[in-house]
Design an enzyme around this catalytic site. Structure first.
Site, short mmCIF file in Angstrom:
data_model
loop_
_atom_site.label_atom_id
_atom_site.label_comp_id
_atom_site.label_asym_id
_atom_site.label_seq_id
_atom_site.Cartn_x
_atom_site.Cartn_y
_atom_site.Cartn_z
N VAL A 282 -21.61 21.31 3.65
CA VAL A 282 -22.52 21.79 4.70
C VAL A 282 -21.74 21.93 6.00
O VAL A 282 -20.62 21.46 6.12
CB VAL A 282 -23.73 20.83 4.90
CG1 VAL A 282 -24.52 20.70 3.60
CG2 VAL A 282 -23.28 19.45 5.37
N ALA B 83 -20.07 21.45 9.38
CA ALA B 83 -19.61 20.22 10.03
C ALA B 83 -20.49 19.91 11.24
O ALA B 83 -20.97 20.82 11.91
CB ALA B 83 -18.16 20.39 10.47
N SER C 266 -9.19 23.88 1.68
CA SER C 266 -8.75 25.13 2.30
C SER C 266 -8.58 26.22 1.27
O SER C 266 -8.20 25.96 0.13
CB SER C 266 -7.43 24.92 3.03
OG SER C 266 -6.98 26.16 3.53
N LYS D 64 -6.32 18.21 7.36
CA LYS D 64 -6.94 19.55 7.35
C LYS D 64 -7.02 20.12 8.77
O LYS D 64 -6.82 21.32 8.98
CB LYS D 64 -8.34 19.48 6.71
CG LYS D 64 -9.11 20.81 6.72
CD LYS D 64 -8.34 21.90 6.00
CE LYS D 64 -9.05 23.22 5.76
NZ LYS D 64 -9.82 23.85 6.77
N HIS E 274 -3.66 21.34 9.58
CA HIS E 274 -3.49 22.57 8.80
C HIS E 274 -4.07 23.74 9.59
O HIS E 274 -3.45 24.79 9.74
CB HIS E 274 -4.18 22.41 7.44
CG HIS E 274 -4.42 23.70 6.70
ND1 HIS E 274 -5.41 24.59 7.06
CD2 HIS E 274 -3.80 24.25 5.63
CE1 HIS E 274 -5.39 25.63 6.25
NE2 HIS E 274 -4.42 25.44 5.36
N ASN E 275 -5.27 23.55 10.11
CA ASN E 275 -5.92 24.64 10.85
C ASN E 275 -5.21 24.94 12.17
O ASN E 275 -5.15 26.09 12.59
CB ASN E 275 -7.39 24.30 11.09
CG ASN E 275 -8.23 24.55 9.85
OD1 ASN E 275 -7.73 24.44 8.73
ND2 ASN E 275 -9.49 24.87 10.03
N GLU F 8 -2.51 26.99 11.24
CA GLU F 8 -3.11 28.30 10.89
C GLU F 8 -3.30 29.16 12.15
O GLU F 8 -2.95 30.34 12.17
CB GLU F 8 -4.46 28.02 10.21
CG GLU F 8 -5.32 29.21 9.88
CD GLU F 8 -6.66 28.74 9.26
OE1 GLU F 8 -6.67 28.05 8.22
OE2 GLU F 8 -7.72 29.06 9.85
C1 6PG Z 1 -9.34 27.25 5.49
C2 6PG Z 1 -9.73 27.76 6.84
C3 6PG Z 1 -11.19 27.57 7.05
C4 6PG Z 1 -11.74 28.39 8.20
C5 6PG Z 1 -11.74 27.64 9.50
C6 6PG Z 1 -11.13 28.31 10.68
O1 6PG Z 1 -8.45 26.42 5.47
O2 6PG Z 1 -9.92 27.69 4.50
O3 6PG Z 1 -9.03 27.08 7.84
O4 6PG Z 1 -11.43 26.21 7.14
O5 6PG Z 1 -11.25 29.66 8.25
O6 6PG Z 1 -13.09 27.40 9.67
O7 6PG Z 1 -12.09 28.86 11.46
P1 6PG Z 1 -11.97 29.27 12.99
O8 6PG Z 1 -10.89 30.31 13.09
O9 6PG Z 1 -13.32 29.86 13.22
O10 6PG Z 1 -11.72 28.09 13.83
#
Ligand code: 6PG
Length: 472
Positions: free
Chosen positions: A75, A77, A129, A183, A186-187, A190
């Site tokens: 769900v 966060a 992810s 995680k 990780h983001n 990202e």
């Molecule tokens: C993943 C992604 C996923 C999502 C995030 C980023 O690992 O699958 O990181 O968790 O794309 O929610 O979202 P935002 O760019 O909106 O912060």
């Protein structure tokens, strides 16, 4: 039947896809969604004929599960997680297991784990992810929390996750909020990688004046090189896409305002709290924020002057080759910053993270999967305790050889007036780290001048204050 192997709450795209993935590995999955119609639609369409058990009350959902019950929350966060925990704790029994598979803030996960422990319920804060595709075909799973409970869900996770030649992209990471912390970082990485790619695209488009097909080909080529990664791969595919109505490249029709749900921002905030420099991630977060000031940017684009030197007159092949090397350096430095944050957090929060394992599981399934993670994993296999990846001989070798490309690209970006906040943050990070002497001596003198904050000296031990001025 003695009940479903696992239950999933939340039938959004991720919840549905993960349910189908787990079911396809031979497990029975109960599903529940607050809005009934979603569950109904799911079982009537995507999950038709599969071992998916629909439930329409939380009580039925809980009672449909094999004991100890494994409940996976997929769900949004935030408050929704707490709401479900409040309800679930009334229905679950001692030793049942709740897995939070969303992007929860790690401090919330810490609080929720303590809370559930008091209720006798195990809690696994688990990063997942890979987006919708990953959830269905094999995501990267980053579990943290009670190890005992992890062992009970391990079989399901190991069957549902992505695999690389180095094994499953799932590994128990550590206690408490370790999984969600990893995680989050990780983001953060990202965000940095996405911004570096976007800056490259900007330089190609507005610096080299390349057409979209040419840029697309470049990303496709790059994906066959050391830059091979999911994000470079999808960038090529995105640039290929045409709008059905206008037949224009779709990317040209997308408003240049980047959204964010918070994980990148959290990474920046936590890094400041822990005193770990992650300037490329910060640059990427800021770049998203400033992109949101679309109207102001439009107004100022007519008012503020850019450089007079114009672009387009560049040896394209040479520039693209330098840009590729520049991206490589920037990617490495982004991972280095994220890993550094993980190392410090691991000590501070007693996660006891194994960074080579983190790099290994990130090699597949997740959004930041990339060939370079193989190099990073191998570095950590050899030297688990590196304070920062940039101390490894392998990385210093690459940096020394390639850094001139980053300098060259930044000179061009500055000359052309094209903003490159993430790339320039990488070079500043690199130059700051390699600077034996920084101008912080002057900062110290200023602090002492106006606030008597004292300073240390290079020639003797202790803390000193100078009467810089006559006060009254
Ligand atoms: C993943 C992604 C996923 C999502 C995030 C980023 O690992 O699958 O990181 O968790 O794309 O929610 O979202 P935002 O760019 O909106 O912060």
């Amino acid at each position: 039947m003695d009940g479903s192997d696992i239950g999933i709450i939340g039938m959004g795209v991720m919840g549905q896809s993960f349910a189908l993935n787990i079911e396809s590995r031979g497990f029975t999955v109960s599903v529940y969604n607050r809005t009934e119609s979603r569950t109904r639609e799911f079982v009537e369409k995507r999950a038709k004929g599969k071992a998916v058990v629909p439930t329409y009350s939380l009580r039925d959902f809980v009672y449909s599960l094999k004991v100890p019950r494994k409940v996976l929350l997929m769900v949004k966060a935030g408050e929704a997680v707490d709401e479900f925990l409040r309800m679930l704790k009334e229905l679950l029994e001692k030793n049942d297991i709740i897995i939070d598979g969303g992007n929860s803030y790690f401090k919330d996960t810490e609080r929720r784990s303590d809370w559930m422990r008091r209720e006798g319920i195990f809690y696994l804060g688990t990063g997942i992810s890979g987006g919708e595709y990953g959830a269905l075909h094999g995501p990267c799973i980053m579990p943290g929390g009670d190890k005992e409970a992890y062992q009970q869900v391990e079989e399901i996770f190991l069957k549902a996750c992505a695999y690389t030649k180095d094994g499953p992209c799932c590994s128990y990471l550590g206690p408490g909020s370790a999984g969600h912390f990893v995680k989050m970082v990780h983001n953060g990485i990202e965000y940095a990688l996405m911004e570096i790619i976007a800056e490259s695209y900007h330089l190609m488009r507005d610096g080299l004046l390349m057409d979209i097909e040419d840029i697309q080909d470049t990303f496709e080529e790059w994906n066959k090189s050391e830059l091979n990664s999911y994000l470079v791969e999808i960038t090529g595919k995105i640039l290929e896409k045409r709008d059905k109505v206008t037949e224009k490249p779709l990317v040209d029709l997308i408003l240049d305002k980047a959204g964010q749900k918070g994980t990148g921002l959290w990474t920046s905030k936590v890094s400041l709290d822990l005193g770990v420099p992650v300037p490329t991630i910060n640059g990427a977060v800021n770049a998203r924020i400033i992109s949101g000031f679309k109207e102001d940017r439009a107004k100022l684009s007519d008012k503020l002057r850019g450089p007079l030197i114009h672009n387009g007159r560049e040896d394209k092949d040479n520039f693209i080759s330098l840009l590729r090397r520049c991206c490589y350096i920037c990617m490495l430095l982004s991972y280095a910053q994220g890993m550094h944050l993980l190392k410090v957090a691991s000590e501070k929060f007693s996660y006891n993270l194994n960074l080579s394992e983190v790099a290994r599981i990130w090699k597949g399934g997740c959004i930041i999967r990339a060939r370079v993670l193989d190099t990073i994993k191998n570095i950590y296999v050899k030297e688990q305790n590196l304070p920062n990846l940039i101390f490894s001989d392998e990385l210093t070798g690459i940096l020394n050889e390639q850094i001139s490309a980053l300098r060259h690209i930044l000179i061009k970006a500055v000359t052309w007036g094209i903003p490159v906040p993430a790339m320039s943050a990488c070079l500043n990070y690199y130059d700051s780290y390699r600077a034996k002497i920084l101008p912080a001596n002057l900062i110290q003198a200023q602090r002492d001048y106006f606030g008597a904050h004292k300073y240390e000296r290079v020639d003797k031990k202790g803390f000193f204050h100078t009467e810089w001025q006559k006060i009254g």
